[in-house]
Design an enzyme around this catalytic site. Structure first.
Site, PDB file in Angstrom:
ATOM      1  N   ASP A  10      -4.925   1.536  10.671  1.00  0.00           N
ATOM      2  CA  ASP A  10      -6.348   1.258  10.870  1.00  0.00           C
ATOM      3  C   ASP A  10      -6.541   0.762  12.312  1.00  0.00           C
ATOM      4  OD1 ASP A  10      -9.020   0.859   9.998  1.00  0.00           O
ATOM      5  OD2 ASP A  10      -8.617  -1.212   9.464  1.00  0.00           O
ATOM      6  N   GLU A  53       4.067   4.068   6.362  1.00  0.00           N
ATOM      7  CA  GLU A  53       2.832   3.279   6.237  1.00  0.00           C
ATOM      8  C   GLU A  53       1.804   4.054   5.419  1.00  0.00           C
ATOM      9  OE1 GLU A  53       1.411   0.635   6.210  1.00  0.00           O
ATOM     10  OE2 GLU A  53       1.335  -0.488   8.063  1.00  0.00           O
ATOM     11  N   ASP A  54       0.993   3.333   4.677  1.00  0.00           N
ATOM     12  CA  ASP A  54      -0.080   3.996   3.944  1.00  0.00           C
ATOM     13  C   ASP A  54      -1.188   4.417   4.909  1.00  0.00           C
ATOM     14  OD1 ASP A  54      -0.747   1.367   4.547  1.00  0.00           O
ATOM     15  OD2 ASP A  54      -1.529   0.866   2.566  1.00  0.00           O
ATOM     16  N   LYS A  79      -6.850   6.237  11.019  1.00  0.00           N
ATOM     17  CA  LYS A  79      -8.261   6.120  11.406  1.00  0.00           C
ATOM     18  C   LYS A  79      -8.331   5.876  12.909  1.00  0.00           C
ATOM     19  CE  LYS A  79     -10.009   3.641   7.314  1.00  0.00           C
ATOM     20  NZ  LYS A  79     -10.420   2.284   6.877  1.00  0.00           N
ATOM     21  N   PHE A 117     -13.885   2.858   4.775  1.00  0.00           N
ATOM     22  CA  PHE A 117     -12.927   2.257   3.846  1.00  0.00           C
ATOM     23  C   PHE A 117     -12.542   3.258   2.760  1.00  0.00           C
ATOM     24  CE2 PHE A 117     -11.364  -0.484   0.485  1.00  0.00           C
ATOM     25  CZ  PHE A 117     -10.558  -1.337   1.213  1.00  0.00           C
ATOM     26  N   VAL A 118     -11.239   3.358   2.484  1.00  0.00           N
ATOM     27  CA  VAL A 118     -10.759   4.262   1.442  1.00  0.00           C
ATOM     28  C   VAL A 118      -9.931   3.489   0.412  1.00  0.00           C
ATOM     29  CG1 VAL A 118     -10.765   6.450   2.715  1.00  0.00           C
ATOM     30  CG2 VAL A 118      -8.822   4.892   2.963  1.00  0.00           C
ATOM     31  N   ARG A 128      -5.339   0.948  -6.813  1.00  0.00           N
ATOM     32  CA  ARG A 128      -4.046   1.467  -6.329  1.00  0.00           C
ATOM     33  C   ARG A 128      -3.499   2.582  -7.217  1.00  0.00           C
ATOM     34  NH1 ARG A 128      -2.205  -2.001  -2.264  1.00  0.00           N
ATOM     35  NH2 ARG A 128      -2.565  -4.212  -2.572  1.00  0.00           N
ATOM     36  N   GLY A 143       0.766  -1.244   0.000  1.00  0.00           N
ATOM     37  CA  GLY A 143       0.000   0.000   0.000  1.00  0.00           C
ATOM     38  C   GLY A 143       0.795   1.291   0.000  1.00  0.00           C
ATOM     39  N   ASP A 157      -5.825  -0.322  -2.035  1.00  0.00           N
ATOM     40  CA  ASP A 157      -6.681  -1.084  -2.942  1.00  0.00           C
ATOM     41  C   ASP A 157      -7.974  -1.539  -2.292  1.00  0.00           C
ATOM     42  OD1 ASP A 157      -5.376  -3.103  -1.250  1.00  0.00           O
ATOM     43  OD2 ASP A 157      -6.258  -4.557  -2.628  1.00  0.00           O
TER      44      ASP A 157
HETATM   45  P1  IMP Z   1      -4.045  -2.347  10.642  1.00  0.00           P
HETATM   46  O1  IMP Z   1      -3.089  -3.439  10.976  1.00  0.00           O
HETATM   47  O2  IMP Z   1      -5.465  -2.687  11.027  1.00  0.00           O
HETATM   48  O3  IMP Z   1      -3.631  -0.980  11.170  1.00  0.00           O
HETATM   49  O4  IMP Z   1      -4.146  -2.259   9.052  1.00  0.00           O
HETATM   50  C1  IMP Z   1      -3.131  -1.828   8.276  1.00  0.00           C
HETATM   51  C2  IMP Z   1      -3.297  -2.268   6.837  1.00  0.00           C
HETATM   52  O5  IMP Z   1      -4.654  -2.607   6.463  1.00  0.00           O
HETATM   53  C3  IMP Z   1      -2.922  -1.098   5.932  1.00  0.00           C
HETATM   54  O6  IMP Z   1      -1.530  -1.066   5.717  1.00  0.00           O
HETATM   55  C4  IMP Z   1      -3.734  -1.377   4.683  1.00  0.00           C
HETATM   56  O7  IMP Z   1      -3.015  -2.213   3.813  1.00  0.00           O
HETATM   57  C5  IMP Z   1      -4.986  -2.085   5.175  1.00  0.00           C
HETATM   58  N1  IMP Z   1      -6.115  -1.139   5.289  1.00  0.00           N
HETATM   59  C6  IMP Z   1      -6.673  -0.681   6.426  1.00  0.00           C
HETATM   60  N2  IMP Z   1      -7.685   0.170   6.179  1.00  0.00           N
HETATM   61  C7  IMP Z   1      -7.781   0.260   4.820  1.00  0.00           C
HETATM   62  C8  IMP Z   1      -8.659   1.016   3.929  1.00  0.00           C
HETATM   63  O8  IMP Z   1      -9.547   1.797   4.325  1.00  0.00           O
HETATM   64  N3  IMP Z   1      -8.428   0.840   2.604  1.00  0.00           N
HETATM   65  C9  IMP Z   1      -7.469   0.006   2.107  1.00  0.00           C
HETATM   66  N4  IMP Z   1      -6.646  -0.702   2.904  1.00  0.00           N
HETATM   67  C10 IMP Z   1      -6.789  -0.584   4.255  1.00  0.00           C
END
Ligand code: IMP
Length: 177
Positions: free
Chosen positions: A106, A102-103, A134, A155-156, A168, A48, A162
């Site tokens: 979440d 990081e992108d 978020k 969700f984005v 992407r 991402g 993606d």
């Molecule tokens: P976390 O471990 O829950 O913080 O999630 C991190 C990963 O989940 C990110 O690096 C993304 O690849 C994916 N992700 C989380 N939210 C989104 C979203 O809204 N759109 C797309 N990918 C997401």
């Protein structure tokens, strides 16, 4: 920008290319100032973050290095269940000033599991730059040092992110409609 359809879902424009690029210039300026004379090592987490990492790194004017890693999780034998490993992390982190790219953060699960592994390698410092955060989705406490945009728990897609493999390549970020 117009509403788009990816697979079965509609997405509405959320952050324009101009807004994203403008914010990246600000993030880079802060990092350039904070790391002046330090030669930080950026570690971009694929997939991402590839687009964000490229644009951010282009705006870094101090001496700096970058590497790209992929995280893979598998079932471990520990009670916590999943174990995350980094594929492609061949750089020596000892005494380095490391900045994770990081992108999006979440739930925080990914970084919560991965950061202790990096700390184990004894970097001089370890910070995080995330394009999107978020906070409403947070389940694990993650301190983000440089945040691009704080966004609602929706969700984005786009700009590296993606939805089921697609989206992407969009220059803008769209939100689930
Ligand atoms: P976390 O471990 O829950 O913080 O999630 C991190 C990963 O989940 C990110 O690096 C993304 O690849 C994916 N992700 C989380 N939210 C989104 C979203 O809204 N759109 C797309 N990918 C997401």
């Amino acid at each position: 920008m117009q509403q788009i359809v990816i697979h079965d879902k509609k997405f509405i424009p959320y952050l324009s290319e101009k807004e994203i690029q403008g914010r990246i210039v600000e993030l880079a300026a802060a990092i350039n100032q904070d790391y002046s004379g330090k030669n930080p090592l950026f570690i971009a987490i694929l997939n991402g973050s590839f687009m964000f990492a490229a644009d951010l790194f282009k705006a870094i004017t101090i001496e700096a290095e970058i590497c790209f890693i992929k995280l893979a999780s598998y079932k471990g034998t520990s009670s916590s269940g999943q174990v995350i490993t980094a594929i492609g992390l061949d750089a020596d982190l000892i005494n380095r000033d490391v900045i994770i790219i990081e992108d999006i953060v979440d739930t925080g699960k990914t970084l919560n599991e991965f950061l202790p592994k990096l700390q184990h390698q004894q970097p001089a410092s370890l910070k995080i730059v995330a394009l999107l955060h978020k906070p409403e989705a947070a389940k694990f406490p993650i301190r983000i040092d440089y945040t691009g945009f704080t966004i609602p728990n929706r969700f984005v897609v786009g700009y590296g992110l993606d939805y089921d493999g697609l989206g992407r390549n969009l220059k803008e970020i769209y939100q689930l409609g």
